[in-house]
Design a protein around this motif. Structure first.
Motif, PDB file in Angstrom:
ATOM      1  N   UNK A 276       0.774  42.350  16.606  1.00 20.22           N
ATOM      2  CA  UNK A 276       0.829  41.252  17.718  1.00 20.22           C
ATOM      3  C   UNK A 276       1.719  40.051  17.494  1.00 20.22           C
ATOM      4  N   UNK A 277       1.983  39.563  16.367  1.00 20.95           N
ATOM      5  CA  UNK A 277       2.966  38.618  16.211  1.00 20.95           C
ATOM      6  C   UNK A 277       4.572  39.210  16.322  1.00 20.95           C
ATOM      7  N   UNK A 278       4.583  40.484  15.848  1.00 18.36           N
ATOM      8  CA  UNK A 278       5.977  41.150  16.232  1.00 18.36           C
ATOM      9  C   UNK A 278       6.223  41.356  17.679  1.00 18.36           C
ATOM     10  N   UNK A 279       5.292  41.636  18.261  1.00 19.81           N
ATOM     11  CA  UNK A 279       5.447  41.778  19.864  1.00 19.81           C
ATOM     12  C   UNK A 279       5.896  40.201  20.474  1.00 19.81           C
TER      13      UNK A 279
ATOM     14  N   UNK B 268       1.014  41.226  27.120  1.00 17.13           N
ATOM     15  CA  UNK B 268       1.593  42.106  28.321  1.00 17.13           C
ATOM     16  C   UNK B 268       2.933  41.292  28.864  1.00 17.13           C
ATOM     17  N   UNK B 269       3.144  39.945  28.820  1.00 21.37           N
ATOM     18  CA  UNK B 269       4.321  39.333  29.158  1.00 21.37           C
ATOM     19  C   UNK B 269       5.301  39.659  28.189  1.00 21.37           C
ATOM     20  N   UNK B 270       4.834  39.937  26.646  1.00 23.34           N
ATOM     21  CA  UNK B 270       5.919  40.029  25.849  1.00 23.34           C
ATOM     22  C   UNK B 270       6.428  41.406  25.450  1.00 23.34           C
ATOM     23  N   UNK B 271       5.183  42.346  25.687  1.00 26.29           N
ATOM     24  CA  UNK B 271       5.691  43.784  25.376  1.00 26.29           C
ATOM     25  C   UNK B 271       4.539  44.466  25.884  1.00 26.29           C
TER      26      UNK B 271
ATOM     27  N   UNK C 252       9.683  36.829  26.200  1.00 27.32           N
ATOM     28  CA  UNK C 252       9.411  37.295  27.464  1.00 27.32           C
ATOM     29  C   UNK C 252      10.680  37.415  28.506  1.00 27.32           C
ATOM     30  N   UNK C 253      10.783  38.038  29.480  1.00 27.67           N
ATOM     31  CA  UNK C 253      12.092  37.972  30.674  1.00 27.67           C
ATOM     32  C   UNK C 253      11.133  37.635  31.980  1.00 27.67           C
TER      33      UNK C 253
ATOM     34  N   UNK D 117       6.892  38.611  35.565  1.00 24.57           N
ATOM     35  CA  UNK D 117       6.565  39.005  37.058  1.00 24.57           C
ATOM     36  C   UNK D 117       5.506  39.935  36.730  1.00 24.57           C
ATOM     37  N   UNK D 118       5.566  41.306  35.860  1.00 29.17           N
ATOM     38  CA  UNK D 118       4.527  42.017  36.024  1.00 29.17           C
ATOM     39  C   UNK D 118       3.012  41.354  35.492  1.00 29.17           C
ATOM     40  N   UNK D 119       3.130  40.437  34.493  1.00 32.14           N
ATOM     41  CA  UNK D 119       1.890  39.740  34.163  1.00 32.14           C
ATOM     42  C   UNK D 119       1.577  38.992  35.151  1.00 32.14           C
TER      43      UNK D 119
END
Length: 320
Positions: free
Chosen positions: A232-235, A199-202, A240-241, A246-248
């Motif tokens: 998964x690895x592509x995501x 979730x933190x990445x995409x 992460x930003x 913050x969302x995660x």
């Protein structure tokens, strides 16, 4: 997170970064960070594709030659008719066949064989044309696309450094807990541990893979695993930003809302807001969250890799 083998996680590395004198001029590019910091966690397996291809040390330098839109060739800089592209590609394929156990590979910047990106490509007349990836890297991407790759020089960027090492540990989880005994259950358990990291990445990959796994029992497990790991690895390759972190963080906090009093919740929210507005690094809200999750969190949330994706001693979240 679970402890790792004492001999470290297997990670490939360009041999010159280990101090081996394998460059075209007989020199090396020894990396202090790799040898003095990462070697505490990783078991490095050095490799030089140019040496393995029989080019020797010292040797005539090679460079990439080609037109924009074409796959460049690796040619001699003096003996310009000498083309070693096929040899380097063959070395790459052999390497992949023998190194599926690796969790990542650290590459030498700018190399016509090992450069990850921005490697100069020249016209036939010797003038610079554009940039591409090295021949060995192109082969790795073609035959081992899920393998985390990064240039040693790019790890001076704290975001890229943290992202790369996060991917290595995620790949290690997969290699140790899914590949040895493939099953739909093992795949679901892996996804369960990795949900908030994903979730933190995409966020879209988090949703997409959740939907996919709901129906994955309808396809052979090998196909389900290949599809899942690739996505998964592509995501995870997307850093992460502050916004996505913050969302995660807010989603993780939801697992504590019934256990904490109002003042404690406000303190946590304040820490997350200070992180979002770039006043503190990610380590600050994460440390608070981990403290309360250890006391009040369910087993499910405490098992999330997002809370502890790599060794705390590396201090990676102190700089992002």
């Amino acid at each position: 997170m679970e402890q790792h083998p004492r001999d470290g996680i297997p990670v490939g590395i360009s041999a010159c970064l280990m101090g081996e004198e394998v460059r075209y001029n007989g020199g090396h590019k020894r990396s202090r960070y790799c040898l003095q910091v990462l070697a505490e966690c990783f078991r490095f397996e050095p490799f030089c594709p140019e040496l393995e291809a029989g080019l020797g040390v010292p040797r005539e330098p090679i460079r990439l030659v080609g037109r924009l839109g074409e796959t460049p060739r690796a040619r001699g800089t003096v003996t310009t008719e000498r083309d070693v592209t096929d040899e380097l590609e063959a070395v790459g394929r052999t390497f992949v066949d023998a190194h599926r156990h690796l969790r990542g590979f650290i590459l030498m910047k700018g190399s016509p064989s090992c450069g990850l990106e921005r490697v100069k490509v020249y016209h036939e007349n010797g003038m610079p044309s554009h940039a591409d990836s090295g021949v060995f890297v192109r082969t790795l991407r073609r035959h081992f696309p899920e393998l985390p790759l990064e240039e040693e020089a790019r790890m001076n960027d704290p975001v890229l450094r943290e992202n790369f090492i996060t991917r290595i540990y995620a790949m290690d989880d997969w290699k140790r807990h899914v590949e040895p005994s493939p099953s739909h259950h093992a795949l679901l358990q892996f996804h369960s541990r990795q949900k908030f990291l994903l979730m933190a990445h995409e966020v879209e990959a988090y949703r997409e893979l959740g939907r996919y796994l709901a129906e994955a029992h309808r396809v052979p497990v090998e196909d389900a695993m290949a599809h899942y790991l690739g996505r998964f690895m592509a995501a995870l390759s997307r850093p992460a930003t502050r916004k996505t972190h913050t969302n995660a963080l807010m989603h993780v906090m939801g697992y504590l809302k019934q256990a904490l009093d109002g003042e404690t919740r406000r303190d946590l929210l304040a820490a997350v807001e200070e992180y979002r507005t770039e006043q503190v690094p990610l380590a600050v809200p994460m440390r608070l969250l981990n403290h309360y999750l250890r006391r009040h969190g369910s087993e499910y949330i405490r098992r999330q890799s997002y809370l502890d994706p790599h060794p705390y001693e590396l201090g990676l979240r102190n700089a992002i």
